[in-house]
Design a protein around this motif. Structure first.
Motif, mmCIF file in Angstrom:
data_model
loop_
_atom_site.group_PDB
_atom_site.id
_atom_site.type_symbol
_atom_site.label_atom_id
_atom_site.label_comp_id
_atom_site.label_asym_id
_atom_site.label_seq_id
_atom_site.Cartn_x
_atom_site.Cartn_y
_atom_site.Cartn_z
ATOM 1 N N THR A 81 0.826 -1.202 0.000
ATOM 2 C CA THR A 81 0.000 0.000 0.000
ATOM 3 C C THR A 81 0.861 1.254 0.000
ATOM 4 O O THR A 81 0.596 2.213 -0.741
ATOM 5 N N VAL A 82 1.894 1.272 0.827
ATOM 6 C CA VAL A 82 2.817 2.413 0.841
ATOM 7 C C VAL A 82 3.487 2.555 -0.525
ATOM 8 O O VAL A 82 3.542 3.659 -1.106
ATOM 9 N N GLN A 83 3.999 1.463 -1.036
ATOM 10 C CA GLN A 83 4.704 1.465 -2.324
ATOM 11 C C GLN A 83 3.785 1.944 -3.453
ATOM 12 O O GLN A 83 4.170 2.796 -4.268
ATOM 13 N N MET A 84 2.565 1.414 -3.494
ATOM 14 C CA MET A 84 1.616 1.791 -4.532
ATOM 15 C C MET A 84 1.208 3.245 -4.417
ATOM 16 O O MET A 84 1.115 3.967 -5.418
ATOM 17 N N ASP A 85 0.958 3.697 -3.184
ATOM 18 C CA ASP A 85 0.491 5.068 -3.002
ATOM 19 C C ASP A 85 1.558 6.061 -3.440
ATOM 20 O O ASP A 85 1.265 7.026 -4.150
ATOM 21 N N VAL A 86 2.798 5.836 -3.028
ATOM 22 C CA VAL A 86 3.874 6.749 -3.421
ATOM 23 C C VAL A 86 4.078 6.710 -4.933
ATOM 24 O O VAL A 86 4.217 7.759 -5.589
ATOM 25 N N ALA A 87 4.090 5.507 -5.518
ATOM 26 C CA ALA A 87 4.276 5.391 -6.965
ATOM 27 C C ALA A 87 3.166 6.123 -7.724
ATOM 28 O O ALA A 87 3.443 6.848 -8.699
ATOM 29 N N ARG A 88 1.935 5.964 -7.281
ATOM 30 C CA ARG A 88 0.821 6.597 -7.986
ATOM 31 C C ARG A 88 0.878 8.112 -7.859
ATOM 32 O O ARG A 88 0.492 8.832 -8.790
ATOM 33 N N ARG A 89 1.356 8.628 -6.748
ATOM 34 C CA ARG A 89 1.522 10.082 -6.608
ATOM 35 C C ARG A 89 2.542 10.614 -7.614
ATOM 36 O O ARG A 89 2.533 11.808 -7.935
ATOM 37 N N LEU A 90 3.400 9.722 -8.083
ATOM 38 C CA LEU A 90 4.431 10.099 -9.047
ATOM 39 C C LEU A 90 4.064 9.708 -10.477
ATOM 40 O O LEU A 90 4.900 9.775 -11.380
ATOM 41 N N GLY A 91 2.826 9.285 -10.677
ATOM 42 C CA GLY A 91 2.368 8.932 -12.015
ATOM 43 C C GLY A 91 2.803 7.572 -12.494
ATOM 44 O O GLY A 91 2.762 7.286 -13.701
ATOM 45 N N VAL A 92 3.228 6.705 -11.554
ATOM 46 C CA VAL A 92 3.638 5.348 -11.908
ATOM 47 C C VAL A 92 2.501 4.394 -11.548
ATOM 48 O O VAL A 92 2.118 4.292 -10.384
ATOM 49 N N ALA A 93 1.969 3.704 -12.547
ATOM 50 C CA ALA A 93 0.733 2.921 -12.384
ATOM 51 C C ALA A 93 1.021 1.561 -11.754
ATOM 52 O O ALA A 93 0.991 0.521 -12.425
ATOM 53 N N LEU A 94 1.291 1.558 -10.480
ATOM 54 C CA LEU A 94 1.580 0.325 -9.760
ATOM 55 C C LEU A 94 0.289 -0.253 -9.194
ATOM 56 O O LEU A 94 -0.499 0.467 -8.571
ATOM 57 N N ASP A 95 0.075 -1.551 -9.398
ATOM 58 C CA ASP A 95 -1.116 -2.237 -8.900
ATOM 59 C C ASP A 95 -0.724 -3.346 -7.938
ATOM 60 O O ASP A 95 0.402 -3.849 -7.971
ATOM 61 N N GLY A 96 -1.682 -3.746 -7.110
ATOM 62 C CA GLY A 96 -1.477 -4.872 -6.229
ATOM 63 C C GLY A 96 -1.888 -6.173 -6.881
ATOM 64 O O GLY A 96 -2.670 -6.187 -7.842
ATOM 65 N N ILE A 97 -1.358 -7.271 -6.361
ATOM 66 C CA ILE A 97 -1.729 -8.614 -6.803
ATOM 67 C C ILE A 97 -2.065 -9.418 -5.555
ATOM 68 O O ILE A 97 -1.207 -9.626 -4.694
ATOM 69 N N SER A 98 -3.301 -9.889 -5.480
ATOM 70 C CA SER A 98 -3.709 -10.687 -4.322
ATOM 71 C C SER A 98 -3.241 -12.128 -4.530
ATOM 72 O O SER A 98 -4.028 -13.056 -4.701
ATOM 73 N N PHE A 99 -1.940 -12.302 -4.512
ATOM 74 C CA PHE A 99 -1.302 -13.582 -4.804
ATOM 75 C C PHE A 99 -1.417 -14.510 -3.602
ATOM 76 O O PHE A 99 -1.455 -14.049 -2.452
ATOM 77 N N PRO A 100 -1.490 -15.819 -3.821
ATOM 78 C CA PRO A 100 -1.480 -16.745 -2.681
ATOM 79 C C PRO A 100 -0.213 -16.554 -1.846
ATOM 80 O O PRO A 100 0.866 -16.313 -2.387
ATOM 81 N N GLY A 101 -0.359 -16.665 -0.555
ATOM 82 C CA GLY A 101 0.793 -16.446 0.315
ATOM 83 C C GLY A 101 1.010 -14.973 0.537
ATOM 84 O O GLY A 101 0.211 -14.314 1.195
ATOM 85 N N HIS A 102 2.064 -14.428 -0.034
ATOM 86 C CA HIS A 102 2.390 -13.019 0.141
ATOM 87 C C HIS A 102 1.778 -12.156 -0.951
ATOM 88 O O HIS A 102 1.801 -12.516 -2.135
ATOM 89 N N PHE A 103 1.271 -10.995 -0.557
ATOM 90 C CA PHE A 103 0.759 -10.011 -1.501
ATOM 91 C C PHE A 103 1.917 -9.441 -2.306
ATOM 92 O O PHE A 103 3.010 -9.200 -1.779
ATOM 93 N N LEU A 104 1.700 -9.215 -3.613
ATOM 94 C CA LEU A 104 2.719 -8.704 -4.510
ATOM 95 C C LEU A 104 2.217 -7.447 -5.224
ATOM 96 O O LEU A 104 1.055 -7.064 -5.062
ATOM 97 N N VAL A 105 3.095 -6.813 -5.998
ATOM 98 C CA VAL A 105 2.700 -5.665 -6.816
ATOM 99 C C VAL A 105 3.160 -5.897 -8.244
ATOM 100 O O VAL A 105 4.072 -6.692 -8.504
ATOM 101 N N ARG A 106 2.527 -5.176 -9.183
ATOM 102 C CA ARG A 106 2.846 -5.348 -10.600
ATOM 103 C C ARG A 106 2.874 -3.997 -11.301
ATOM 104 O O ARG A 106 2.066 -3.103 -11.017
ATOM 105 N N LEU A 107 3.789 -3.881 -12.251
ATOM 106 C CA LEU A 107 3.938 -2.678 -13.059
ATOM 107 C C LEU A 107 3.859 -3.077 -14.526
ATOM 108 O O LEU A 107 4.626 -3.948 -14.970
ATOM 109 N N PRO A 108 2.949 -2.477 -15.316
ATOM 110 C CA PRO A 108 2.900 -2.794 -16.747
ATOM 111 C C PRO A 108 4.216 -2.406 -17.436
ATOM 112 O O PRO A 108 4.728 -1.304 -17.230
#
Length: 281
Positions: free
Chosen positions: A112-139
């Motif tokens: 959430t911290v990583q995504m929020d900061v990235a999005r404030r900078l115009g970087v379209a970071l999304d979360g992934i509700s992956f089994p086990g640990h939550f991950l993030v993805r960047l197109p």
């Protein structure tokens, strides 16, 4: 110019479209239940400060993966956000005020911290509700860069992703279609619900039923009728001796979901303790 953060009301969230739900504000709502004096404006200013510190550098970089590399370097190396490997189930790892102040968190809170900061900078970071640990993805072009926020934003290749998902699926091997499905972006509602389920699990394990019930109740506020939350709130009420609440929730659960794997066990429990009449299905 940055707009001051306004926290929504819990009662408005069920009717709010998923793409309109505010992620950071939603996580602070969850934290405010445990920390009523939480200073949302201060926490918002901290993350805005991270973004402001990075803005000139990130704007000067053309390629998105390199922008993300700069963001990760600042958050995880310079500021010091880190996964709490030593006390993974400490509930403070899920509360964003504690994560921001302590620089320690679990995967989804750090995401959430990583995504929020990235999005404030115009970087379209999304979360992934992956089994086990939550991950993030960047197109990235026709594909994506998948990262692990619990381990300093480390990129993960296909081989490691398959290995991580193997214990969570039948057969132990994810084909391309299964992996693609698991790597879809997680909506804000999904993220908030996963946070609440994490907290519920921690509190239920500790038999802290007041807080466990609160988490289940918030889940039902976000997504009314969610089966596991309805059951969990009822079981929490039962543990607290709140008989009427337990009768209502558990009765509704077995009535609405008669074929659930645990429906018969819940039904037998209700009958055994005399909270409801046996139902014919």
């Amino acid at each position: 110019m940055h707009t001051p953060l306004q926290l929504p009301e819990w009662t408005s969230l069920a009717a709010t479209a998923d793409d309109a739900l505010p992620l950071f504000a939603g996580t602070l709502l969850i934290a405010r239940d445990e920390y009523p004096a939480l200073n949302a404006a201060h926490l918002d200013a901290v993350l805005q400060g991270h973004a402001d510190h990075l803005r000139v550098e990130v704007d000067a970089i053309e390629r998105m993966p390199l922008k993300m590399q700069a963001i990760n370097r600042h958050l995880f190396e310079e500021v010091g956000y880190a996964g709490n490997h030593d006390a993974y189930y400490d509930p403070r790892n899920s509360y964003l005020n504690e994560v921001i102040e302590r620089r320690l968190g679990n995967p989804i809170a750090l995401a959430t911290v990583q995504m929020d900061v990235a999005r404030r900078l115009g970087v379209a970071l999304d979360g992934i509700s992956f089994p086990g640990h939550f991950l993030v993805r960047l197109p990235v072009g026709d594909g994506m860069l998948v990262m692990d926020p619990f381990n300093a934003g480390r990129p993960l290749d296909l081989e490691e992703l398959r290995a991580r998902v193997a214990p969570h699926i039948d057969g132990g091997e994810a084909d391309d279609d299964t992996l693609a499905r698991l790597l879809r972006p997680a909506g804000t509602r999904t993220m908030l619900m996963r946070m609440l389920r994490n907290l519920h699990g921690t509190y239920a394990e500790a038999e802290d039923w007041m807080r466990a019930v609160r988490c289940a109740d918030r889940l039902l506020t976000l997504a009314p009728g969610t089966p596991d939350a309805l059951r969990d709130r009822g079981l929490g009420y039962l543990a607290l001796g709140h008989v009427e609440g337990a009768r209502e929730d558990l009765g509704h659960y077995v009535h609405r979901h008669p074929d659930a794997a645990d429906a018969e066990a819940v039904r037998e429990q209700l009958v055994r303790i005399g909270l409801t009449r046996d139902r014919a299905h």
